[in-house]
Write a protein that holds these residues in place. Sequence first.
Motif, mmCIF file in Angstrom:
data_model
loop_
_atom_site.group_PDB
_atom_site.id
_atom_site.type_symbol
_atom_site.label_atom_id
_atom_site.label_comp_id
_atom_site.label_asym_id
_atom_site.label_seq_id
_atom_site.Cartn_x
_atom_site.Cartn_y
_atom_site.Cartn_z
ATOM 1 N N GLY A 133 74.574 -26.094 55.403
ATOM 2 C CA GLY A 133 74.813 -27.530 55.377
ATOM 3 C C GLY A 133 76.017 -27.959 56.183
ATOM 4 N N TYR B 255 77.212 -31.694 57.937
ATOM 5 C CA TYR B 255 76.772 -33.091 57.895
ATOM 6 C C TYR B 255 77.727 -33.993 58.658
ATOM 7 C CZ TYR B 255 74.397 -30.852 53.990
ATOM 8 O OH TYR B 255 73.672 -29.972 53.215
ATOM 9 N N LYS C 12 67.541 -39.624 55.143
ATOM 10 C CA LYS C 12 68.249 -38.398 54.811
ATOM 11 C C LYS C 12 69.381 -38.161 55.790
ATOM 12 C CE LYS C 12 64.168 -36.385 52.717
ATOM 13 N NZ LYS C 12 63.053 -35.434 52.840
ATOM 14 N N LEU D 7 71.431 -35.910 57.864
ATOM 15 C CA LEU D 7 70.835 -34.701 58.432
ATOM 16 C C LEU D 7 71.757 -33.494 58.393
ATOM 17 C CD1 LEU D 7 68.934 -36.055 61.536
ATOM 18 C CD2 LEU D 7 68.137 -35.668 59.216
ATOM 19 N N ASN D 8 71.142 -32.359 58.140
ATOM 20 C CA ASN D 8 71.805 -31.093 58.365
ATOM 21 C C ASN D 8 71.947 -30.957 59.877
ATOM 22 O OD1 ASN D 8 72.826 -28.544 58.217
ATOM 23 N ND2 ASN D 8 71.030 -27.619 57.263
ATOM 24 N N ASN E 195 66.448 -29.474 57.703
ATOM 25 C CA ASN E 195 66.792 -29.887 56.346
ATOM 26 C C ASN E 195 65.877 -29.173 55.368
ATOM 27 O OD1 ASN E 195 68.453 -31.984 57.558
ATOM 28 N ND2 ASN E 195 68.294 -33.040 55.585
ATOM 29 N N SER F 150 63.210 -31.439 53.971
ATOM 30 C CA SER F 150 62.284 -32.102 54.890
ATOM 31 C C SER F 150 60.906 -32.209 54.248
ATOM 32 C CB SER F 150 62.187 -31.305 56.198
ATOM 33 O OG SER F 150 61.154 -31.794 57.010
ATOM 34 N N GLU G 293 71.912 -31.622 50.090
ATOM 35 C CA GLU G 293 70.906 -32.522 50.631
ATOM 36 C C GLU G 293 70.228 -33.403 49.595
ATOM 37 O OE1 GLU G 293 68.072 -30.221 52.830
ATOM 38 O OE2 GLU G 293 69.600 -29.217 54.023
#
Length: 768
Positions: free
Chosen positions: A53, A55, A80, A82-83, A177, A180, A349
């Motif tokens: 992770g 971000y 979301k 995002l990673n 992610n 996802s 997430e």
Amino acid sequence: MKQYLKLDEWNIIEEGFNPENNEISESIFSLGNGFMGQRANFEEEYSGNSLQGSYIAGVYFPDKTRVGWWKNGYPEYFAKVLNSTNWIGINIVIDGESLNLGECEVKNFTRILHMKEGYLERAFNAILKNGKEIRVNSKRFISMARNEIGTIKYSISPINFDGCIEITPYLDGDIINKDSNYDEKFWLEVLKGVKPYEGYVMLKTKKLDFNICSYMRFDITKNGEKLNTSIDTFQKDKYISNTAKIDCCKNDEIVVYKYVANTSSRYYDIDTLREVTEDLSLQAQNAGFQTLFEEQVKAWDEKWTHSDIIIKGDVEAQQAIRFNIFQLNQTYTGQDERLNIGPKGFTGEKYGGSTYWDTEAYCLPFYLSTAEEKVSKNLLLYRYKQLDKAIENAEKLGFTNGSALYPMVTMNGEECHNEWEITFEEIHRNGAIAYGIYNYVNYTGDKSYLGEYGLDVLVGISRFWAQRVNFSTGKNKYVMLGVTGPNEYENNVNNNWYTNTIATWTLEYTIDVINYLKENDIKRFNELENKLNISPEELENWQHIIENMYYPEDKNLGVFLQQDGYMDKEQVLVKDLDSKHLPLNQKWSWDRILRSCFIKQADVLQGLYFLEDRYNIDTVKRNFEFYEPRTVHESSLSPCIHTILASKIGNVEKAYEMYLRTARLDLDNYNNDTCDGCHTTSMAGTWMAFVQGFGGLRVKNDKLILNPLIPDQWEGYSFKVMYRGSLLKVDVTSNNIDINNETDKEVLLSIYDKNYTIKGYETLNIRR
């Protein structure tokens, strides 16, 4: 509950490596600076369970909604955060064998989050399959002084061999992610480049065209001397790396200093993004690790000066409150009004990193009391600037005339949550946003906000409430049908007491604001009256709703009913449940939960917390003693409200129990879900539990109020409060209260219903 971390006042310490705890630790040991965040992933390769992770604040993707069937009004996407590019990576190979803590023997492992100085340290010995042993120590931080900079000092020493160590710092943008919806990768490559000792990767999102750039530079030293060894460069899709091969003797120390700038098109033009990022990374490298670290310590010292809480005699509680404050300070800094606070912050997430009602209900008080006024104001401006979207959201559901329904989940003002009972029914969130305006103005005294921004939002929300109710001829009252209250273990109920109550409170407050502006700024009111088309008939309708709203109540028990029919449920207390049934959300079917009397989080009690001045202490006590035994606290937002109310009614034992639960929620993994991120907005609730609960902090009629109490487990405590330009330090023991004004501004206080004035730099002592 898993308790594996050592107790320490200023540090979070993990001793010994247990792979089962790794994802929990990745969350707990996360770092951030308000503009980016990083889970505590290992720099080197790791084949065990891990949630990678990294971000970048405000950079998100509209991931297509995944539902079994479509309903009118369903959002098309779930936003979301995002990673993004994995910038921390440093792969290590020892004489041809990779360092991988999932495949080698690990000894003397420690991971320490140094909260006072704001950095993460990790140390271990690793014995590889070829029998070679190395000692590793890594330190990293995300700079609180330079928004775009992350820095790593990674040290390796051979213990029992002479040989070759390969070091490969890299940037990897080919990530996904974990949440996802369709296992889609959200990034496209724009540019990349690599040369010895540096390289960059620039990506953009497949939708919305967010661009990010990461630029790394590094230095290598051997026994303190800088090396200029040959470098092998490599690149592939969304990835660049450098590899240095270094011959070492036993006990040599090889140190890699990695400097990375992470930027986004939210702050820089796309055409100059790469050049800006390159320059920022060069500035960081030229400054060097030690200078950057000194800047970090200074920045964190300033944070702690305004927000530290000290608890004497209870290390468990002390560690917990500082951990909560640490995570809050590195999640949101208030420098950008376009940013907000996700329930997991930068630590995971879950919930998409999006904005919920948590911000107004739980986070705002922390920033009001620990940061300058503009920080909390920016949280409100975030909603003000999304008012048009809130009106669009309401229009999609059939509301008219400028009615505003703020989203349950959002990044840009559009609703992006797709569980019907939350998206369409959990409308109480509108009330929290209205209350946030009241809370800000009441605390800061900034009444200019009402005419500049506040009334626009309040009118939109009030129009929604006025259209959302309907008149019941049977009850001869206005009712609110088909809602979900804060207790999400009830769906599609009629007349949720809290929702009805916060709706009419909003109408009342909006009318009060209109009357205030009429009396104090008639010019601005006339402008808003024309702009918003406010009519006397509309205000009369609101008043009629206020005077004729229905509120479910059990007069025999003397409690407000959570909703119509609540007492039709079988009344079972949590203490009478076999522990094998808990947590309910992991052990019971949804049907069984909905038919039970059990409560996820404060619902009626949420209203009694917000609007406590409306209810006498006996009313609060009766409702608390009825609902708390039925509450399973399976929301992270639950224990803090119960702490505050338990303190208010004098139940200090229950307040302490609930406080420890909220404060150590993640450190002890109470709900068995810390692996997917810390409960950041709940951490703000923990601060509320302490300062508003034990400290009794309130602001009423432009007066700061304190009613401190102290649990038996504590020898004493202190906290700091910023209030209208002053900074007060409150020290509480069983016998004394000392309040030190650390600024030159005079403050009017009420303590235990007695008024005091504290002049600048004066200390007030009160015997308890």
